[in-house]
Design an enzyme around this catalytic site. Structure first.
Site, mmCIF file in Angstrom:
data_model
loop_
_atom_site.group_PDB
_atom_site.id
_atom_site.type_symbol
_atom_site.label_atom_id
_atom_site.label_comp_id
_atom_site.label_asym_id
_atom_site.label_seq_id
_atom_site.Cartn_x
_atom_site.Cartn_y
_atom_site.Cartn_z
ATOM 1 C CB THR A 189 50.738 16.544 37.738
ATOM 2 O OG1 THR A 189 49.422 16.311 37.231
ATOM 3 C CG2 THR A 189 50.723 17.820 38.576
ATOM 4 C CG ASN A 190 48.580 17.815 33.033
ATOM 5 O OD1 ASN A 190 47.451 18.118 33.359
ATOM 6 N ND2 ASN A 190 48.924 16.602 32.642
ATOM 7 N NE ARG A 191 47.779 26.240 34.762
ATOM 8 C CZ ARG A 191 47.392 27.299 34.037
ATOM 9 N NH1 ARG A 191 48.079 27.629 32.969
ATOM 10 N NH2 ARG A 191 46.338 27.995 34.385
#
Ligand code: CTP
Length: 403
Positions: free
Chosen positions: A210-212
Site C-alpha cells: 500500500t502507500n501512505r
C-alpha cells in the site's frame, strides 16, 4: 470552515437528562462559527441552567414566551424569522407531541410554529415512550411535514435499562445540522463521485502492498460537497468516518476501485480522484501465507489499470462525468509531471501537491496545491486546511460545469 459558519441557529432544549449533551452541541456550534440562540423550556431548566448556555454562547438565553425586555420585539417572532435552522436537542416525547399537533404553549413550540426555517430534532426518551404508538405516529407526522429527526440511538438509558431512546451524540447532531443546511447550498442538484485513500494490493492472506495516503483529502472533499448540497458517492479505502448522507462504497484494491468508479459515474456531474491508486500489484496472490526461505525475496509485480484513463474512455461514450479532476502527488518536477498527467488522463483540472513538504500531503490536515486547468491556466494556492482546499476545488469545478 464548514457550512455552519455564520449560520443563525436557534438551539431549543427540552426537559430530558440528555440536556447535558446540548451544552456540548452548543459549544461545537459556536466553535464552528455559528451564531447560536438558546431557547430552554421550563423542564429543561430542571436539568441544566441557562447560565451554562449563556457562558458557552456569549448570548442571553431565552426561557419565557411572555418576557419582553424593554425595547425588544416579541422574542418568538424575532427568533423564528431570523434563523437558518431550528435545532431541538433533546426533543422529549412531550415536545414531539406538541409539535405534531401544532401546540404553541411555550417559547420554543411557538418558534417552531412560526418559523419558515428547516427544523431538526434529536429525540431522547425512555424506550417505551419512543416505541409507544402515539410517539411513533407523532414522529411520522413530523417527518411527513419535512421535519428531520435524527435518532434516537440504542444504548443505556437514564433508567439504567438498555434500549432505543438515547439522544444521538453531539457530533452526529452537528453532522445532521450540516446536512439539513446543505439543502440550500450552491451544489444542490449536483451529483459527484469522490475517491479517497490508498489502495491495498494483497500479496497473501496476511500481507498487502500500500502507500501512505490517509484518505483525509478525499473525505474532506466528500464532506464539503455534502455541506454544499451535492449528492455524494465516496469510494474509499480509508477507515475514516463517512459524513451523514454521503453514500460510501468501501473498496480495497485498485481493481475494486476501478469497478466501483466505472459503475458510479454514469449520472455524475464530477469525479474527483483523490485516491492514491497503486500502479503495481503482486502478480499472483498466494493462497497461503508466504514462508521465509533464503536471504532475500523478489516479488514479481504486474501493472494495475489506470482508472482515470478508463474513465476517459467511458466518458467519450456517455459524456459522464461532465468534469474530471485528478491529483498529482509528486516529490520532484511538480508542475511538469502534473501537466503531463492532466493531458495523458484527459482531465479538466489537476491538483498538484509536493508531498515531500512536511506540512502538505500524507497524513497531515493541511495542504498546499497548485491547480492546473485544461486550458493552460494555473492557480497556486497558499498553505491551507484540507477542508479549505476541498472547497476551493469545488468552487473551480462548479465554474467548469457552468462554463
Ligand atoms: N490514478 C488512477 N489510476 C491509477 C493511478 C492513478 O486513476 N492506476 C489517478 C490518481 O487517483 C490521481 C492521478 O491518477 O488522481 C494521478 O495519480 P499518480 O499516482 O500521481 O499518477 P500515475 O498515473 O500513477 O503516474 P506516475 O506513476 O508516473 O507518477
Amino acid at each position: 470552515m464548514t457550512n455552519l459558519k455564520n449560520k443563525r441557529i436557534v438551539l431549543g432544549i427540552t426537559g430530558g437528562i440528555a440536556a447535558y449533551k446540548s451544552a456540548i452541541v452548543a459549544s461545537k456550534l459556536v466553535q464552528a462559527g455559528a451564531q447560536v440562540e438558546v431557547v430552554m423550556t421550563g423542564a429543561a431548566q430542571k436539568f441544566i441552567t441557562p447560565l451554562t448556555f449563556q457562558a458557552l454562547t456569549h448570548r442571553r438565553v431565552y426561557t419565557n414566551l411572555f418576557h419582553l425586555p424593554p425595547g425588544e420585539n416579541i422574542p418568538h417572532i424575532t427568533l423564528a424569522d431570523n434563523t437558518d435552522l431550528l435545532l431541538i436537542a433533546p426533543a422529549t416525547a412531550n415536545t414531539l407531541a406538541k409539535l405534531a399537533h401544532g401546540l404553541a404553549d411555550n417559547l420554543l413550540t411557538a418558534i417552531a410554529l412560526a418559523t419558515p426555517a428547516p427544523i431538526l430534532a434529536a429525540p431522547a426518551m425512555e424506550s417505551d415512550m419512543w416505541l409507544h404508538p402515539a410517539t411513533q405516529e407523532n414522529a411520522a407526522r413530523l417527518q411527513s411535514r419535512g421535519i428531520t429527526l435524527i435518532g434516537p440511538a440504542e444504548g443505556r438509558l437514564a433508567s439504567g435499562a438498555m434500549g432505543k431512546g438515547r439522544m444521538v451524540e453531539p457530533g452526529f447532531v452537528l453532522d445532521a445540522a450540516r446536512q439539513v443546511l446543505a439543502q440550500h447550498g450552491d451544489m444542490a442538484g449536483k451529483r459527484v463521485v469522490v475517491t479517497a485513500g490508498g489502495t491495498r494490493e494483497a500479496l497473501d492472506p496476511v500481507r498487502y502492498l500500500t502507500n501512505r495516503s490517509s484518505g483525509k483529502t478525499g473525505h474532506a472533499l466528500a464532506a464539503t460537497a455534502r455541506d454544499r448540497g451535492a449528492t455524494v458517492t465516496l469510494i474509499t479505502t480509508a477507515p475514516l468516518p463517512v459524513p451523514l448522507g454521503v453514500q460510501a462504497v468501501r473498496v480495497v484494491s485498485a481493481a475494486d476501485m476501478q469497478a466501483a468508479v466505472l459503475s458510479h459515474i454514469d449520472q455524475a456531474d464530477a469525479l474527483v480522484m483523490a485516491a492514491a491508486v497503486a500502479d503495481y500489484r503482486p502478480e499472483t496472490l498466494a493462497a497461503q501465507k508466504i514462508k521465509k526461505s533464503g536471504a532475500g525475496l523478489a516479488l514479481p509485480l504486474a501493472r494495475t489499470g489506470d482508472i482515470l484513463q478508463a474513465v476517459a474512455h467511458q466518458r467519450e461514450r456517455t459524456g459522464r462525468p461532465r468534469c474530471t479532476v485528478g491529483f498529482a502527488a509528486e516529490t520532484e518536477a511538480l508542475l511538469e509531471n502534473a501537466a503531463e498527467k492532466l493531458a495523458r488522463k484527459r482531465l479538466d483540472l489537476i491538483a498538484a501537491n509536493d508531498v515531500s513538504r512536511p506540512d502538505a500531503g500524507f497524513g497531515v490536515d493541511t495542504n498546499q496545491v497548485t491547480l492546473l486547468f485544461k486550458d493552460g491556466a494555473a492557480e497556486t494556492l497558499p498553505l491551507m486546511s484540507k477542508t479549505a482546499v476541498a472547497n476551493h476545488i469545488w468552487d473551480r469545478t462548479l465554474a467548469l460545469l457552468v462554463g
